[in-house]
Design a protein around this motif. Structure first.
Motif, PDB file in Angstrom:
ATOM      1  N   ILE A  46      81.334  55.852  48.670  1.00 46.64           N
ATOM      2  CA  ILE A  46      80.966  56.824  49.698  1.00 46.64           C
ATOM      3  C   ILE A  46      80.467  58.078  48.973  1.00 46.64           C
ATOM      4  O   ILE A  46      81.270  58.882  48.485  1.00 46.64           O
ATOM      5  N   PRO A  47      79.156  58.269  48.834  1.00 47.09           N
ATOM      6  CA  PRO A  47      78.641  59.410  48.071  1.00 47.09           C
ATOM      7  C   PRO A  47      79.082  60.755  48.655  1.00 47.09           C
ATOM      8  O   PRO A  47      79.271  60.899  49.874  1.00 47.09           O
ATOM      9  N   GLY A  48      79.244  61.731  47.766  1.00 46.61           N
ATOM     10  CA  GLY A  48      79.584  63.080  48.186  1.00 46.61           C
ATOM     11  C   GLY A  48      78.407  64.011  48.024  1.00 46.61           C
ATOM     12  O   GLY A  48      77.255  63.568  47.931  1.00 46.61           O
ATOM     13  N   ASN A  49      78.652  65.312  47.956  1.00 46.82           N
ATOM     14  CA  ASN A  49      77.547  66.264  47.850  1.00 46.82           C
ATOM     15  C   ASN A  49      76.949  66.307  46.445  1.00 46.82           C
ATOM     16  O   ASN A  49      75.759  66.589  46.275  1.00 46.82           O
ATOM     17  N   HIS A  50      77.735  65.994  45.412  1.00 52.56           N
ATOM     18  CA  HIS A  50      77.197  66.007  44.058  1.00 52.56           C
ATOM     19  C   HIS A  50      76.428  64.735  43.711  1.00 52.56           C
ATOM     20  O   HIS A  50      75.690  64.723  42.722  1.00 52.56           O
ATOM     21  N   ASP A  51      76.611  63.683  44.484  1.00 49.44           N
ATOM     22  CA  ASP A  51      75.820  62.462  44.293  1.00 49.44           C
ATOM     23  C   ASP A  51      75.153  62.045  45.605  1.00 49.44           C
ATOM     24  O   ASP A  51      74.985  60.870  45.904  1.00 49.44           O
ATOM     25  N   GLU A  52      74.747  63.060  46.381  1.00 45.23           N
ATOM     26  CA  GLU A  52      74.169  62.821  47.694  1.00 45.23           C
ATOM     27  C   GLU A  52      72.859  62.041  47.639  1.00 45.23           C
ATOM     28  O   GLU A  52      72.432  61.446  48.638  1.00 45.23           O
ATOM     29  N   GLU A  53      72.213  62.034  46.462  1.00 43.80           N
ATOM     30  CA  GLU A  53      70.982  61.256  46.310  1.00 43.80           C
ATOM     31  C   GLU A  53      71.212  59.784  46.638  1.00 43.80           C
ATOM     32  O   GLU A  53      70.287  59.072  47.064  1.00 43.80           O
ATOM     33  N   LEU A  54      72.431  59.331  46.459  1.00 42.87           N
ATOM     34  CA  LEU A  54      72.749  57.921  46.687  1.00 42.87           C
ATOM     35  C   LEU A  54      73.006  57.606  48.162  1.00 42.87           C
ATOM     36  O   LEU A  54      73.164  56.436  48.520  1.00 42.87           O
ATOM     37  N   ARG A  55      73.027  58.626  49.015  1.00 41.91           N
ATOM     38  CA  ARG A  55      73.248  58.366  50.440  1.00 41.91           C
ATOM     39  C   ARG A  55      72.093  57.589  51.075  1.00 41.91           C
ATOM     40  O   ARG A  55      72.270  56.948  52.105  1.00 41.91           O
ATOM     41  N   ILE A  56      70.934  57.641  50.423  1.00 42.40           N
ATOM     42  CA  ILE A  56      69.799  56.877  50.933  1.00 42.40           C
ATOM     43  C   ILE A  56      70.091  55.368  50.865  1.00 42.40           C
ATOM     44  O   ILE A  56      69.464  54.572  51.571  1.00 42.40           O
ATOM     45  N   LEU A  57      71.081  54.982  50.056  1.00 41.78           N
ATOM     46  CA  LEU A  57      71.439  53.569  49.906  1.00 41.78           C
ATOM     47  C   LEU A  57      72.537  53.138  50.872  1.00 41.78           C
ATOM     48  O   LEU A  57      72.982  51.985  50.829  1.00 41.78           O
ATOM     49  N   ALA A  58      72.975  54.053  51.741  1.00 38.56           N
ATOM     50  CA  ALA A  58      74.040  53.722  52.688  1.00 38.56           C
ATOM     51  C   ALA A  58      73.676  52.495  53.512  1.00 38.56           C
ATOM     52  O   ALA A  58      72.564  52.376  54.010  1.00 38.56           O
ATOM     53  N   GLY A  59      74.627  51.580  53.621  1.00 39.23           N
ATOM     54  CA  GLY A  59      74.390  50.332  54.328  1.00 39.23           C
ATOM     55  C   GLY A  59      74.019  49.194  53.397  1.00 39.23           C
ATOM     56  O   GLY A  59      73.938  48.032  53.823  1.00 39.23           O
ATOM     57  N   THR A  60      73.832  49.523  52.120  1.00 39.18           N
ATOM     58  CA  THR A  60      73.466  48.519  51.124  1.00 39.18           C
ATOM     59  C   THR A  60      74.711  47.810  50.599  1.00 39.18           C
ATOM     60  O   THR A  60      75.738  48.447  50.341  1.00 39.18           O
ATOM     61  N   THR A  61      74.619  46.510  50.457  1.00 40.02           N
ATOM     62  CA  THR A  61      75.699  45.719  49.865  1.00 40.02           C
ATOM     63  C   THR A  61      75.125  44.869  48.750  1.00 40.02           C
ATOM     64  O   THR A  61      74.133  44.161  48.945  1.00 40.02           O
ATOM     65  N   LEU A  62      75.733  44.977  47.567  1.00 44.68           N
ATOM     66  CA  LEU A  62      75.298  44.193  46.421  1.00 44.68           C
ATOM     67  C   LEU A  62      76.525  43.490  45.859  1.00 44.68           C
ATOM     68  O   LEU A  62      77.332  44.083  45.154  1.00 44.68           O
ATOM     69  N   GLY A  63      76.688  42.222  46.198  1.00 46.30           N
ATOM     70  CA  GLY A  63      77.892  41.504  45.808  1.00 46.30           C
ATOM     71  C   GLY A  63      79.103  42.105  46.479  1.00 46.30           C
ATOM     72  O   GLY A  63      79.176  42.170  47.707  1.00 46.30           O
ATOM     73  N   THR A  64      80.057  42.584  45.676  1.00 38.22           N
ATOM     74  CA  THR A  64      81.259  43.217  46.241  1.00 38.22           C
ATOM     75  C   THR A  64      81.151  44.739  46.273  1.00 38.22           C
ATOM     76  O   THR A  64      82.116  45.421  46.600  1.00 38.22           O
ATOM     77  N   LEU A  65      79.979  45.286  45.926  1.00 36.81           N
ATOM     78  CA  LEU A  65      79.750  46.729  45.968  1.00 36.81           C
ATOM     79  C   LEU A  65      79.065  47.118  47.258  1.00 36.81           C
ATOM     80  O   LEU A  65      78.009  46.589  47.598  1.00 36.81           O
TER      81      LEU A  65
END
Length: 267
Positions: free
Chosen positions: A84-103
């Motif tokens: 669950i990205p926070g404000n310091h890694d908010e760039e990764l929020r664009i990937l919300a809903g993505t599932t890669l294996g168990t991640l």
């Protein structure tokens, strides 16, 4: 040398505010925790990678790469990782809903404990007035926090020479600043949101202050951080939640006199 236990397993582990790339990141402590603790599901509750710090210049260490490798190894072994990205890694929020294996990458999650309680899991920055309404102040505060973390080293050299225990100037300043600008509003907004979505509690990070307490009938759980405190929240197999103060445990072990050096036990 430090000895730590191996193969301590929980139903779930909650980690946040690792700030990989930050100068003060306790990546060595975090690495030892990951090597000696496991769970069926691990929630990464935001600010895992500190992109704010990376934008100010490179500061990545080998131990931080090893932390990432440990997470990937756990995922490959079947551990469910919820990021669950926070404000310091908010760039990764664009990937919300993505599932890669168990991640899985999510904006928020719901976790049901073994004893039937339901928890909202969210980083928490969206309930912070400073981050949302005065971002410039949050960025300035982050730079000041980085400076204070560097000052910590000198402060604690003096404290050790005087026989005093470790104390974090940066943690004290950050917590005081959060209380001044947000007061108890942060916790109140989070518990209200948990109640709104039908949860009995909330698990978050963001303010770098680990605690478990009841607010207006809702359990508020903060995982702490891996910059100052080195803490995690774990769920036991009976559903009980507990704060593991891993850095404190390591310091306690290291402070005990030992006649024979003992090499670290790794899994």
């Amino acid at each position: 040398m430090t000895r730590y236990k191996t193969s301590v397993r929980y139903r779930a582990i909650f980690l946040s505010d690792m700030h990989l790339a930050a100068r003060a990141c306790r990546s060595e402590d975090l690495l030892s925790f990951l090597k000696s603790h496991d769970a069926a599901v691990i929630f990464l509750v935001g600010d895992v990678i500190d992109f704010w710090r990376l934008r100010r210049g490179p500061s990545w260490r080998a131990s931080q790469t090893e932390v990432i490798q440990q997470f990937l190894a756990k995922a490959q072994a079947g551990t469910r990782l919820v990021y669950i990205p926070g404000n310091h890694d908010e760039e990764l929020r664009i990937l919300a809903g993505t599932t890669l294996g168990t991640l899985e990458v999510r904006l928020r999650a719901i976790h049901d404990t073994a004893d039937g309680r339901r928890f909202l899991v969210v980083h928490g920055d969206e309930f912070d007035d400073v981050v949302n309404k005065a971002r410039w102040l949050a960025v300035l505060g982050d730079i000041a926090y980085d400076v204070a973390s560097a000052v910590n080293v000198g402060v604690n050299v003096v404290r050790r020479a005087m026989g005093m225990s470790y104390w974090s100037l940066s943690a004290w300043l950050k917590y005081r600043a959060k209380r001044i600008f947000n007061g108890s509003k942060f916790e109140g907004l989070l518990t209200a949101e948990a109640r709104r979505v039908g949860a009995t509690g909330v698990i978050c990070g963001h303010i770098h202050h680990a605690c478990v307490r009841i607010i207006d009938g809702v359990q508020y759980v903060n995982t702490g951080d891996w910059v100052d405190s080195g803490t995690a929240v774990v769920e036991h197999f009976d559903g009980r939640l507990e704060i593991v103060r891993w850095t404190d445990q390591l310091r306690a072990i290291e402070s005990k006199p030992s006649k024979t050096p003992v090499a670290p036990v790794t899994s």
